[in-house]
Design a protein around this motif. Sequence first.
Motif, PDB file in Angstrom:
ATOM      1  N   PRO A   1       0.810  -1.225   0.000  1.00  0.00           N
ATOM      2  CA  PRO A   1       0.000   0.000   0.000  1.00  0.00           C
ATOM      3  C   PRO A   1       0.843   1.274   0.000  1.00  0.00           C
ATOM      4  N   GLU A   2       1.914   1.300   0.805  1.00  0.00           N
ATOM      5  CA  GLU A   2       2.771   2.484   0.824  1.00  0.00           C
ATOM      6  C   GLU A   2       3.476   2.660  -0.514  1.00  0.00           C
ATOM      7  N   PHE A   3       3.948   1.560  -1.087  1.00  0.00           N
ATOM      8  CA  PHE A   3       4.634   1.649  -2.376  1.00  0.00           C
ATOM      9  C   PHE A   3       3.697   2.170  -3.457  1.00  0.00           C
ATOM     10  N   ILE A   4       2.469   1.699  -3.469  1.00  0.00           N
ATOM     11  CA  ILE A   4       1.490   2.159  -4.467  1.00  0.00           C
ATOM     12  C   ILE A   4       1.238   3.652  -4.306  1.00  0.00           C
ATOM     13  N   ALA A   5       1.101   4.104  -3.062  1.00  0.00           N
ATOM     14  CA  ALA A   5       0.880   5.534  -2.818  1.00  0.00           C
ATOM     15  C   ALA A   5       2.072   6.354  -3.304  1.00  0.00           C
ATOM     16  N   MET A   6       3.280   5.888  -3.004  1.00  0.00           N
ATOM     17  CA  MET A   6       4.498   6.580  -3.420  1.00  0.00           C
ATOM     18  C   MET A   6       4.591   6.638  -4.943  1.00  0.00           C
ATOM     19  N   ALA A   7       4.358   5.502  -5.604  1.00  0.00           N
ATOM     20  CA  ALA A   7       4.448   5.449  -7.064  1.00  0.00           C
ATOM     21  C   ALA A   7       3.396   6.342  -7.712  1.00  0.00           C
ATOM     22  N   THR A   8       2.217   6.394  -7.123  1.00  0.00           N
ATOM     23  CA  THR A   8       1.147   7.231  -7.670  1.00  0.00           C
ATOM     24  C   THR A   8       1.531   8.702  -7.616  1.00  0.00           C
ATOM     25  N   VAL A   9       2.112   9.130  -6.493  1.00  0.00           N
ATOM     26  CA  VAL A   9       2.543  10.535  -6.369  1.00  0.00           C
ATOM     27  C   VAL A   9       3.589  10.861  -7.425  1.00  0.00           C
ATOM     28  N   LEU A  10       4.560   9.970  -7.608  1.00  0.00           N
ATOM     29  CA  LEU A  10       5.631  10.222  -8.575  1.00  0.00           C
ATOM     30  C   LEU A  10       5.105  10.241 -10.011  1.00  0.00           C
TER      31      LEU A  10
ATOM     32  N   ILE B   1       8.573   7.918 -16.072  1.00  0.00           N
ATOM     33  CA  ILE B   1       9.030   6.736 -16.791  1.00  0.00           C
ATOM     34  C   ILE B   1       9.766   5.755 -15.881  1.00  0.00           C
ATOM     35  N   VAL B   2      10.634   6.281 -15.031  1.00  0.00           N
ATOM     36  CA  VAL B   2      11.475   5.400 -14.212  1.00  0.00           C
ATOM     37  C   VAL B   2      10.647   4.698 -13.134  1.00  0.00           C
ATOM     38  N   THR B   3       9.575   5.332 -12.668  1.00  0.00           N
ATOM     39  CA  THR B   3       8.731   4.678 -11.669  1.00  0.00           C
ATOM     40  C   THR B   3       8.102   3.406 -12.228  1.00  0.00           C
ATOM     41  N   VAL B   4       7.764   3.412 -13.514  1.00  0.00           N
ATOM     42  CA  VAL B   4       7.231   2.195 -14.145  1.00  0.00           C
ATOM     43  C   VAL B   4       8.285   1.091 -14.106  1.00  0.00           C
ATOM     44  N   ALA B   5       9.543   1.452 -14.396  1.00  0.00           N
ATOM     45  CA  ALA B   5      10.625   0.465 -14.313  1.00  0.00           C
ATOM     46  C   ALA B   5      10.814  -0.021 -12.879  1.00  0.00           C
TER      47      ALA B   5
ATOM     48  N   ILE C   1      -6.412   5.058 -10.171  1.00  0.00           N
ATOM     49  CA  ILE C   1      -6.318   6.392  -9.563  1.00  0.00           C
ATOM     50  C   ILE C   1      -6.059   7.442 -10.632  1.00  0.00           C
ATOM     51  N   PHE C   2      -5.177   7.089 -11.577  1.00  0.00           N
ATOM     52  CA  PHE C   2      -4.828   8.010 -12.656  1.00  0.00           C
ATOM     53  C   PHE C   2      -6.039   8.428 -13.469  1.00  0.00           C
ATOM     54  N   ILE C   3      -6.959   7.508 -13.661  1.00  0.00           N
ATOM     55  CA  ILE C   3      -8.139   7.785 -14.479  1.00  0.00           C
ATOM     56  C   ILE C   3      -8.900   8.987 -13.954  1.00  0.00           C
ATOM     57  N   MET C   4      -8.849   9.200 -12.639  1.00  0.00           N
ATOM     58  CA  MET C   4      -9.623  10.287 -12.035  1.00  0.00           C
ATOM     59  C   MET C   4      -8.890  11.625 -12.070  1.00  0.00           C
ATOM     60  N   VAL C   5      -7.612  11.633 -12.436  1.00  0.00           N
ATOM     61  CA  VAL C   5      -6.863  12.900 -12.435  1.00  0.00           C
ATOM     62  C   VAL C   5      -7.471  13.934 -13.381  1.00  0.00           C
ATOM     63  N   PRO C   6      -7.752  13.587 -14.673  1.00  0.00           N
ATOM     64  CA  PRO C   6      -8.337  14.606 -15.552  1.00  0.00           C
ATOM     65  C   PRO C   6      -9.724  15.059 -15.109  1.00  0.00           C
ATOM     66  N   VAL C   7     -10.402  14.221 -14.332  1.00  0.00           N
ATOM     67  CA  VAL C   7     -11.748  14.564 -13.864  1.00  0.00           C
ATOM     68  C   VAL C   7     -11.679  15.566 -12.720  1.00  0.00           C
ATOM     69  N   LEU C   8     -10.753  15.356 -11.791  1.00  0.00           N
ATOM     70  CA  LEU C   8     -10.717  16.145 -10.562  1.00  0.00           C
ATOM     71  C   LEU C   8      -9.716  17.293 -10.585  1.00  0.00           C
ATOM     72  N   ALA C   9      -8.607  17.141 -11.334  1.00  0.00           N
ATOM     73  CA  ALA C   9      -7.534  18.132 -11.262  1.00  0.00           C
ATOM     74  C   ALA C   9      -7.953  19.537 -11.687  1.00  0.00           C
ATOM     75  N   PRO C  10      -8.742  19.726 -12.773  1.00  0.00           N
ATOM     76  CA  PRO C  10      -9.149  21.098 -13.100  1.00  0.00           C
ATOM     77  C   PRO C  10      -9.951  21.767 -11.991  1.00  0.00           C
ATOM     78  N   SER C  11     -10.812  21.002 -11.320  1.00  0.00           N
ATOM     79  CA  SER C  11     -11.559  21.568 -10.197  1.00  0.00           C
ATOM     80  C   SER C  11     -10.626  21.924  -9.054  1.00  0.00           C
ATOM     81  N   LEU C  12      -9.609  21.099  -8.835  1.00  0.00           N
ATOM     82  CA  LEU C  12      -8.609  21.412  -7.814  1.00  0.00           C
ATOM     83  C   LEU C  12      -7.872  22.694  -8.184  1.00  0.00           C
TER      84      LEU C  12
END
Length: 395
Positions: A10-19, A118-122, A143-154
């Motif tokens: 769970p922590e790794f997924i959160a870290m990778a998502t941020v990066l 790119i490197v996070t995928v590796a 999680i990424f799928i929701m970025v274009p939906v929510l980010a403009p409102s943010l």
Amino acid sequence: MQPTRQPDRPEFIAMATVLMATIALSIDVMLPALGEMASELGVESNRRQMVIVALFLGLAAGQLVFGPMSDSIGRRPAIVIGAAFFAVGGLICAMATTFETLIAGRLLQGAGAAGPRIVTVALIRDRFEGAAMARVMSIIMGIFIMVPVLAPSLGQALLLVMPWRGLFTLLSVVCVGGALWLLLRQPETILAKRTFRVGKFVAAVLEVLTERRAMAFTVAGGLCYGALMGYINSSQQLFQETYEVGTLYAVLFGCAALFISVATLTNARLVKRFAMDRICVLAVSGLIIWSLAFMGMMMIMGDLPPLWLFMSANCPALFLLGLTFGNFNAIALEKLGHIAGLAAAVTASVLTLVGAVAAGAIGFSYNMSLYPIFLGYAVCGAIALILMLLPSAKS
């Protein structure tokens, strides 16, 4: 100091998502601020779109550098270097007094963002394999799928409490924070680093560029991505200046982006039953027909139909585009498994560069009507379809 143990999943997924979210946030959070940037820096109407295009040009170059770099010096140093370039680029943007300086900062941001992206995928590939890797990537992409939906409102909400310059500073802080998190918690995953050899690198690049099926679907993917980015580039002017919706822009943009998200999830099911290239051909064919039909209707009704009618036409177009994005890169890499890492970097760079050029052509043609957007869908789709149907592009 090198961490002694791997963080739990769970922590790794959160870290990778941020990066990995660095590049997506750098686009979508900025969209509501384009008007303010243009006004303060004295930019002519369509030139503001270079704020988005420049990021992709930097990304296209950076992807070629950071992939091989991470094999030579390690994943952690490559991500940290990329984050540092991104942060410096963000600070240049935040302090820019001319539009040219702002664009220079965005180019640097884009090049730096390639490191974490790119490197996070590796890094994920190093830690997981098979079904485990698929599950981790599925969660992150969900999680990424929701970025274009929510980010403009943010971004719209942040503009209520800070100037547009603050958005660049905030993104730099987020990226650096992700890199520090990585340094503190994630050990290096490459134990035997590979020496970089120019000759081997050039040979691999040439192999990718001369593999006809790979290039056909890579360029086709870039054109479809460019068609989408042409709409995104124009969206702030379209919604806030042409349709004059004000702060509702973020909501309307997010509603339309949902159709891309739904298409991505739909495609994940379709690929279990149908060939990926068939899905792409049918989706792009539908996009061409739909776009031409809507332009024909505009010739009868007028250049600027009601907002509800535009949304009714644009959302299905975005859905059709969304059906293709998960497939083009996978098809391009089918015959390049022996150089998969470098091939992924090259194809991603070509796709990004083609997309940036197509998006710029569409965005700079925006004339307060819907024709440039739907003509972009149709023309980019038609060229992509021809490329996919070429004899050399078939299996």
